[in-house]
Design a protein around this motif. Structure first.
Motif, PDB file in Angstrom:
ATOM      1  N   ARG A   6       0.825  -1.209   0.000  1.00 16.03           N
ATOM      2  CA  ARG A   6       0.000   0.000   0.000  1.00 16.03           C
ATOM      3  C   ARG A   6       0.858   1.257   0.000  1.00 16.03           C
ATOM      4  O   ARG A   6       1.960   1.267   0.525  1.00 16.03           O
ATOM      5  N   ASN A   7       0.301   2.307  -0.595  1.00 15.07           N
ATOM      6  CA  ASN A   7       0.971   3.611  -0.584  1.00 15.07           C
ATOM      7  C   ASN A   7       0.732   4.287   0.757  1.00 15.07           C
ATOM      8  O   ASN A   7      -0.154   3.905   1.519  1.00 15.07           O
ATOM      9  N   THR A  13      -2.400   7.128  -6.485  1.00 18.10           N
ATOM     10  CA  THR A  13      -2.252   5.851  -7.176  1.00 18.10           C
ATOM     11  C   THR A  13      -1.062   5.906  -8.112  1.00 18.10           C
ATOM     12  O   THR A  13      -0.882   6.875  -8.849  1.00 18.10           O
TER      13      THR A  13
END
Length: 95
Positions: A6-7, A13
């Motif tokens: 995950r960022n 994104t």
């Protein structure tokens, strides 16, 4: 099953393109018509995308703050006379 990475929160994104570049998309708010405002940057590396996106977000925020300051001014319709005032002037001053 492959574990997804995950960022960081609020980072947007990242999409890996076929030619090796990376596209970074970030939602920065809503447009006047209600659709989401998404800024997009394409660069060679993820770090370069983040750097360019910060510049783009700063530009967008500056223009958005300027628009909000303009919107806070008194609206034009408040300066217009009431309908009854204009009607009475056109019809001999009797309401």
């Amino acid at each position: 099953m492959e574990e997804k990475k995950r960022n960081a929160k609020g980072e947007g994104t990242f999409i890996q393109n076929k030619n090796g570049t990376i596209t970074h998309k970030l939602n920065v708010g809503r447009r006047w018509d209600g659709h989401p405002k998404v800024l997009t940057v394409t660069c060679e590396t993820r770090a370069a995308c983040i750097r360019e996106m910060r510049k783009k977000v700063a530009e967008w925020n500056a223009s958005h703050d300027n628009a909000e300051a303009t919107a806070k001014q008194e609206p034009v319709w408040r300066k217009l006379p009431l309908i009854s005032e204009t009607w009475s002037l056109r019809h001999g001053g009797i309401i």
